[in-house]
Design an enzyme around this catalytic site. Sequence first.
Site, PDB file in Angstrom:
ATOM      1  N   LYS A 130      26.419   7.199 -47.677  1.00  0.00           N
ATOM      2  CA  LYS A 130      26.408   5.874 -47.052  1.00  0.00           C
ATOM      3  C   LYS A 130      27.387   4.990 -47.811  1.00  0.00           C
ATOM      4  O   LYS A 130      27.925   5.384 -48.846  1.00  0.00           O
ATOM      5  CB  LYS A 130      25.015   5.255 -47.033  1.00  0.00           C
ATOM      6  CG  LYS A 130      24.323   5.180 -48.374  1.00  0.00           C
ATOM      7  CD  LYS A 130      22.912   4.625 -48.235  1.00  0.00           C
ATOM      8  CE  LYS A 130      21.980   5.624 -47.601  1.00  0.00           C
ATOM      9  NZ  LYS A 130      21.264   5.094 -46.463  1.00  0.00           N
ATOM     10  N   ARG A 131      27.628   3.826 -47.282  1.00  0.00           N
ATOM     11  CA  ARG A 131      28.506   2.858 -47.942  1.00  0.00           C
ATOM     12  C   ARG A 131      28.044   2.623 -49.378  1.00  0.00           C
ATOM     13  O   ARG A 131      26.844   2.535 -49.652  1.00  0.00           O
ATOM     14  CB  ARG A 131      28.496   1.557 -47.144  1.00  0.00           C
ATOM     15  CG  ARG A 131      29.304   0.426 -47.727  1.00  0.00           C
ATOM     16  CD  ARG A 131      29.409  -0.711 -46.718  1.00  0.00           C
ATOM     17  NE  ARG A 131      28.120  -1.107 -46.204  1.00  0.00           N
ATOM     18  CZ  ARG A 131      27.387  -2.105 -46.715  1.00  0.00           C
ATOM     19  NH1 ARG A 131      27.823  -2.797 -47.761  1.00  0.00           N
ATOM     20  NH2 ARG A 131      26.231  -2.433 -46.170  1.00  0.00           N
ATOM     21  N   LYS A 171      22.038  -0.164 -52.441  1.00  0.00           N
ATOM     22  CA  LYS A 171      21.723   1.162 -51.901  1.00  0.00           C
ATOM     23  C   LYS A 171      21.446   2.174 -53.009  1.00  0.00           C
ATOM     24  O   LYS A 171      20.980   3.274 -52.749  1.00  0.00           O
ATOM     25  CB  LYS A 171      22.856   1.641 -50.991  1.00  0.00           C
ATOM     26  CG  LYS A 171      23.006   0.785 -49.729  1.00  0.00           C
ATOM     27  CD  LYS A 171      24.157   1.251 -48.857  1.00  0.00           C
ATOM     28  CE  LYS A 171      24.363   0.357 -47.640  1.00  0.00           C
ATOM     29  NZ  LYS A 171      23.288   0.466 -46.640  1.00  0.00           N
ATOM     30  N   THR A 214      20.117   3.590 -40.348  1.00  0.00           N
ATOM     31  CA  THR A 214      20.106   4.558 -39.246  1.00  0.00           C
ATOM     32  C   THR A 214      20.386   5.964 -39.767  1.00  0.00           C
ATOM     33  O   THR A 214      20.025   6.942 -39.123  1.00  0.00           O
ATOM     34  CB  THR A 214      21.149   4.200 -38.165  1.00  0.00           C
ATOM     35  OG1 THR A 214      22.439   4.028 -38.762  1.00  0.00           O
ATOM     36  CG2 THR A 214      20.754   2.928 -37.431  1.00  0.00           C
ATOM     37  N   LYS A 237      18.895   9.785 -38.637  1.00  0.00           N
ATOM     38  CA  LYS A 237      19.707  10.965 -38.322  1.00  0.00           C
ATOM     39  C   LYS A 237      19.267  12.167 -39.143  1.00  0.00           C
ATOM     40  O   LYS A 237      19.149  13.287 -38.624  1.00  0.00           O
ATOM     41  CB  LYS A 237      21.184  10.652 -38.576  1.00  0.00           C
ATOM     42  CG  LYS A 237      21.751   9.572 -37.670  1.00  0.00           C
ATOM     43  CD  LYS A 237      23.059   8.998 -38.211  1.00  0.00           C
ATOM     44  CE  LYS A 237      23.443   7.730 -37.448  1.00  0.00           C
ATOM     45  NZ  LYS A 237      24.557   6.998 -38.085  1.00  0.00           N
ATOM     46  N   HIS A 242      21.288  -8.540 -39.523  1.00  0.00           N
ATOM     47  CA  HIS A 242      21.296  -7.225 -40.169  1.00  0.00           C
ATOM     48  C   HIS A 242      21.101  -7.275 -41.676  1.00  0.00           C
ATOM     49  O   HIS A 242      21.179  -6.231 -42.326  1.00  0.00           O
ATOM     50  CB  HIS A 242      22.618  -6.508 -39.880  1.00  0.00           C
ATOM     51  CG  HIS A 242      22.749  -5.983 -38.490  1.00  0.00           C
ATOM     52  ND1 HIS A 242      22.164  -4.815 -38.067  1.00  0.00           N
ATOM     53  CD2 HIS A 242      23.393  -6.468 -37.411  1.00  0.00           C
ATOM     54  CE1 HIS A 242      22.450  -4.600 -36.799  1.00  0.00           C
ATOM     55  NE2 HIS A 242      23.200  -5.594 -36.371  1.00  0.00           N
TER      56      HIS A 242
END
Length: 838
Positions: free
Chosen positions: A574-575, A580, A682, A686, A383
């Site tokens: 998100k985290r 990110k 993911t 969504k 991952h």
Amino acid sequence: MSNVSTRDHSDLPASGRAPGPAVPLALAPIRSVADWRDAILAKLVYALGRDQRTASDRDWFEALALALRDRVVAHALDSDDLTRVAGHKRVYYLSLEFLVGRLLVDTLTNLDMTGLTRAALGELGADFERVRAAEPDAALGNGGLGRLAACFMESAASLAIPTCGYGIRYENGLFRQEIRNGVQVELPEDWLAAGNPWEIRRPERDCDIGFGGHVEQVGDDDGATRCVWHPAELVRAVAHDTPVIGWRARHANRLRLWSARAVAPLRLDAFNAGDYLGAVADDVRARSVSRVLYPSDTTPAGQELRLRQEYFFSAASLHDILRRHLAEGYDLSRLPDMAAIQLNDTHPAIAIAEMMRLLVDRHGTAWNEAWRITCGCFSYTNHTLLPEALETWPVALMERLLPRHMQIIYRLNADHLEAARAKGAASDSLQASLSMIDETQGRRVRMGTLAFVGSHRVNGVSALHTGLMRETVFHDLHVLHPDRITNVTNGITFRRWLFEANPRLTGLLVDVLGDAVLDDPSVLAGLRGLAGDPGLRARLIACRRANKVALSNLVGEQLGIGLDPDALFDVHVKRLHEYKRQLLNILEAVSLWQAIRARPAAGWVPRVKIFAGKAAASYAQARLIIRLINDVASVINNDPVTSDLLKVVFLPNFNVSLAEIIIPAADLSEQISTAGMEASGTGNMKFALNGALTIGTLDGANIEIRDHVGADNIFIFGLTAAEVAVRRLDGWHPECSIVASPALAGAIEAIGRGTFSPGEDTRFAPIVDELRRTDRFLVTADFDSYAEAQRRVAALWRDRDAWWRAAVLNTAGMGPFSSDRAIGEYAEKIWHVTGLER
């Protein structure tokens, strides 16, 4: 002495084979609302001992969950019988995280009992919405990894693929996040405080897991020697099962989670002697293994606890797998034909060494045969390409905590390197690269290498990610095993993220495309021909606005901030991690705020920037970014010049239930990671499924989303993965980008001088210094491209027909991103298993 208890209680008769399907359980049939009302009421009264007149919402939730669980268990037992009788291969999914969220509506949806339940609760005087809200989120995951595992479990059941998920039953799970004066505060997430009505305790499946001790060489009668591990400590793995029902109740699987207890929870002699704390010290130590998800590993004790967690659940799960296989009458040589074991990331990679230990030491299997069996069973999903996320463990820690496993890893590594030399990989540099032992950082075991070598298939989770795996982190291993790496792009379950999260849009899709859209995601493609239909667009706008009103109400209740539901909702949830790039987003928000202040009458598009996500407790820079977002929000939201045009919101304690409210309300989806660093994502799927447009880099599954929704219907910006690699090789000087961009320079300067931290000018110095000196995640390099893409977003938002046409095309293109498709690919390409025929 083995570290696994020899106690074994099989479900099967002594012959090892079931005589046939079990007699159906005598559950009362549900033919009417009254039948279902009475079943729920019976659980309230006789299982919970509650009075209907005084029952709380939590009481009604538990009664409903227990009534539903009876029906799901009946399906699960029937599915188990069919699997045994058919001699069907099973899948075992090992994951340190299962972010299942709330299960009530998921179960009702898959059983097609939502309407029935609303009516039954209404007759009982209970409110369905309050009852569903009484269920706590099962906080058993951190983010995408755990949510993916939950989606995969539901899809496996929907496709009737016999599957058992294995993980840890964390008592506290991921922490509950509060924001106090802009600062993240971590509190225990006590989701189990009132019990969990979904789970079933399985004491006959408990087993004892060992740690420490020593290894003894023992001679057999035939003159051979074998190794016997004598652990210094045993921890009992306690089994708890949660049944997982698939779509339209076609099949049911189980999620088996292990909690940790002491073998002897109370030392009575110490208690009677007055040493009350010492009497329970062993149980306190044992319970720490399943107490908290991802304990901080910044200390040696934290590192040891992480490793104990990973071995604990992996060993308990393998014991369970072998017990089931042998109880059904099969020889261990047939294990690869009957069991596919999927490692979800490197966390359970120690299971490879444990399988070898069980086969060789406990069952007397020859080494080479044991290795054939092991490689035939295991496959590994990678991952991440981040080196720090590819787990390594100090050799000294492994030798102390798992001495036999370290011996096995040494031998596996020697065999592996010898095979590599035979294939021409004989140079010292290649041998060092291929080794399971990293000698450059104080000797550490490379768990990614162990997982790769011990698996017959290794998969990435997006096309880009899989290609980069071959080119970067596993390049040398890929050269040795060119057919081992394959791709299975991630997916999401549409049942949760469309049907349940967005019933308004689901109803519209059924009206337009028919009921077939509920069973076949490819039917969504039929929307493409309707993208120009003004009637469809009008209905879609109405659906979105209603969802935005619901989110606005939540923000008002939690934060006291009023939002305009007609503004552009720009969402980044998100985290929190530097790659990110929430920092890139908030920098652009500061720049936008400055521009609006300079020209307030310039016709700006009203925008709400919505953030949510948790930072690891030990991740100081990510926690500081959360504070920056909140401090920026405090200033911008209270600026009378800009407050009608720009709002910034940080919603605390992001979890599955909050995501189900945020995602259907989003207009713009932020997927802006540094290219080449997000394996798949993911969340991007969504949002796009629910009609949000994506602003993102060419990273992870963004590339495949672009290909399916059309390049004109997504906002791509920034450096590519190849360009990022070149920048880093050539030497990266962020100051050049800052000097070249007045907007970026102005935003950084405002943060650095204390505009958002009055009285503490240096509060964000670590962020400013990182941006100016190293900028590892190329925020400054991509800033201007990102800001330009945001101006394209604003221009398209003004063209309402064009925006909503793009929104329709986003939903229309998302059929391939179903987790049903992903599980189907795993089944065909990796597990070699089919769905059960009924």
